[in-house]
Design a protein around this motif. Structure first.
Motif, PDB file in Angstrom:
ATOM      1  N   ALA A  73       0.828  -1.208   0.000  1.00 31.41           N
ATOM      2  CA  ALA A  73       0.000   0.000   0.000  1.00 31.41           C
ATOM      3  C   ALA A  73       0.864   1.261   0.000  1.00 31.41           C
ATOM      4  O   ALA A  73       0.560   2.233  -0.699  1.00 31.41           O
ATOM      5  N   VAL A  74       1.970   1.250   0.753  1.00 29.06           N
ATOM      6  CA  VAL A  74       2.875   2.402   0.798  1.00 29.06           C
ATOM      7  C   VAL A  74       3.512   2.625  -0.579  1.00 29.06           C
ATOM      8  O   VAL A  74       3.512   3.741  -1.101  1.00 29.06           O
ATOM      9  N   PHE A  75       4.044   1.561  -1.175  1.00 25.56           N
ATOM     10  CA  PHE A  75       4.688   1.690  -2.489  1.00 25.56           C
ATOM     11  C   PHE A  75       3.683   2.135  -3.548  1.00 25.56           C
ATOM     12  O   PHE A  75       4.001   2.974  -4.397  1.00 25.56           O
ATOM     13  N   ASP A  76       2.475   1.593  -3.510  1.00 24.97           N
ATOM     14  CA  ASP A  76       1.443   2.004  -4.460  1.00 24.97           C
ATOM     15  C   ASP A  76       1.094   3.484  -4.275  1.00 24.97           C
ATOM     16  O   ASP A  76       0.904   4.224  -5.236  1.00 24.97           O
ATOM     17  N   HIS A  77       1.023   3.913  -3.012  1.00 25.29           N
ATOM     18  CA  HIS A  77       0.726   5.317  -2.703  1.00 25.29           C
ATOM     19  C   HIS A  77       1.822   6.228  -3.267  1.00 25.29           C
ATOM     20  O   HIS A  77       1.526   7.253  -3.891  1.00 25.29           O
ATOM     21  N   ILE A  78       3.073   5.859  -3.052  1.00 27.35           N
ATOM     22  CA  ILE A  78       4.199   6.655  -3.548  1.00 27.35           C
ATOM     23  C   ILE A  78       4.164   6.709  -5.072  1.00 27.35           C
ATOM     24  O   ILE A  78       4.353   7.767  -5.671  1.00 27.35           O
ATOM     25  N   GLU A  79       3.891   5.576  -5.678  1.00 23.75           N
ATOM     26  CA  GLU A  79       3.866   5.487  -7.138  1.00 23.75           C
ATOM     27  C   GLU A  79       2.772   6.385  -7.736  1.00 23.75           C
ATOM     28  O   GLU A  79       2.986   7.070  -8.735  1.00 23.75           O
ATOM     29  N   GLU A  80       1.610   6.410  -7.102  1.00 30.10           N
ATOM     30  CA  GLU A  80       0.473   7.208  -7.589  1.00 30.10           C
ATOM     31  C   GLU A  80       0.634   8.693  -7.282  1.00 30.10           C
ATOM     32  O   GLU A  80       0.248   9.534  -8.085  1.00 30.10           O
ATOM     33  N   ALA A  81       1.170   8.997  -6.113  1.00 31.02           N
ATOM     34  CA  ALA A  81       1.139  10.371  -5.610  1.00 31.02           C
ATOM     35  C   ALA A  81       2.225  11.273  -6.169  1.00 31.02           C
ATOM     36  O   ALA A  81       2.041  12.480  -6.217  1.00 31.02           O
ATOM     37  N   SER A  82       3.358  10.714  -6.573  1.00 31.84           N
ATOM     38  CA  SER A  82       4.451  11.601  -6.951  1.00 31.84           C
ATOM     39  C   SER A  82       5.446  10.915  -7.874  1.00 31.84           C
ATOM     40  O   SER A  82       5.427   9.699  -8.037  1.00 31.84           O
ATOM     41  N   ARG A  83       6.319  11.702  -8.413  1.00 37.50           N
ATOM     42  CA  ARG A  83       7.397  11.173  -9.247  1.00 37.50           C
ATOM     43  C   ARG A  83       8.686  11.185  -8.429  1.00 37.50           C
ATOM     44  O   ARG A  83       9.724  11.588  -8.887  1.00 37.50           O
ATOM     45  N   ILE A  84       8.584  10.755  -7.206  1.00 40.14           N
ATOM     46  CA  ILE A  84       9.728  10.727  -6.306  1.00 40.14           C
ATOM     47  C   ILE A  84      10.358   9.330  -6.340  1.00 40.14           C
ATOM     48  O   ILE A  84       9.671   8.344  -6.586  1.00 40.14           O
ATOM     49  N   ARG A  85      11.638   9.257  -6.131  1.00 41.79           N
ATOM     50  CA  ARG A  85      12.353   7.976  -6.124  1.00 41.79           C
ATOM     51  C   ARG A  85      12.449   7.447  -4.700  1.00 41.79           C
ATOM     52  O   ARG A  85      12.572   8.205  -3.738  1.00 41.79           O
ATOM     53  N   VAL A  86      12.420   6.127  -4.574  1.00 42.62           N
ATOM     54  CA  VAL A  86      12.414   5.471  -3.270  1.00 42.62           C
ATOM     55  C   VAL A  86      13.794   4.895  -2.967  1.00 42.62           C
ATOM     56  O   VAL A  86      14.384   4.211  -3.800  1.00 42.62           O
ATOM     57  N   VAL A  87      14.289   5.176  -1.753  1.00 43.14           N
ATOM     58  CA  VAL A  87      15.539   4.600  -1.286  1.00 43.14           C
ATOM     59  C   VAL A  87      15.227   3.800  -0.016  1.00 43.14           C
ATOM     60  O   VAL A  87      15.036   4.367   1.048  1.00 43.14           O
ATOM     61  N   PRO A  88      15.138   2.456  -0.137  1.00 45.80           N
ATOM     62  CA  PRO A  88      14.872   1.633   1.047  1.00 45.80           C
ATOM     63  C   PRO A  88      16.094   1.606   1.956  1.00 45.80           C
ATOM     64  O   PRO A  88      17.190   1.320   1.486  1.00 45.80           O
ATOM     65  N   THR A  89      15.908   1.909   3.236  1.00 43.85           N
ATOM     66  CA  THR A  89      17.044   1.882   4.157  1.00 43.85           C
ATOM     67  C   THR A  89      16.840   0.923   5.332  1.00 43.85           C
ATOM     68  O   THR A  89      17.760   0.709   6.094  1.00 43.85           O
TER      69      THR A  89
END
Length: 99
Positions: free
Chosen positions: A58-74
């Motif tokens: 749900a978090v990844f889907d939200h990020i994908e839909e909401a913005s063109r921001i890149r994800v850095v898993p830490t």
């Protein structure tokens, strides 16, 4: 599969979801056009019964839909999830980063 609603609490800089009376959170920080996903708060019971995977989806889907921001898993949980779902979310990684 039960759907989990995710809220972006920008004030506390965390994604949140209330699942069966438990608040699950994933802390983040944003820099430039990247979001660093760091600390997860979830009970062991929810971690083991598949709720963690549903929450991260749900978090990844939200990020994908909401913005063109890149994800850095830490955090190790987010890295593990990302590896398992690489084909679906690979375009969210910063260019040149491999996990």
């Amino acid at each position: 599969m039960e759907t989990i609603e995710v809220k972006d609490n920008e004030f506390l800089r965390q994604f949140e979801s209330l699942v069966e009376e438990e608040l699950i959170t994933l802390e983040y920080s944003k820099q430039e056009r990247k979001i660093f996903l760091s600390k997860i708060q979830i009970s062991d019971e929810k971690r083991e019964n598949g709720t963690l995977e549903k929450f991260l989806t749900a978090v990844f889907d939200h990020i994908e839909e909401a913005s063109r921001i890149r994800v850095v898993p830490t955090s190790k949980e987010v890295v593990k999830f990302f590896r398992a779902n690489k084909s679906k979310y690979s375009d969210l990684l910063p260019i040149g980063m491999n996990i």
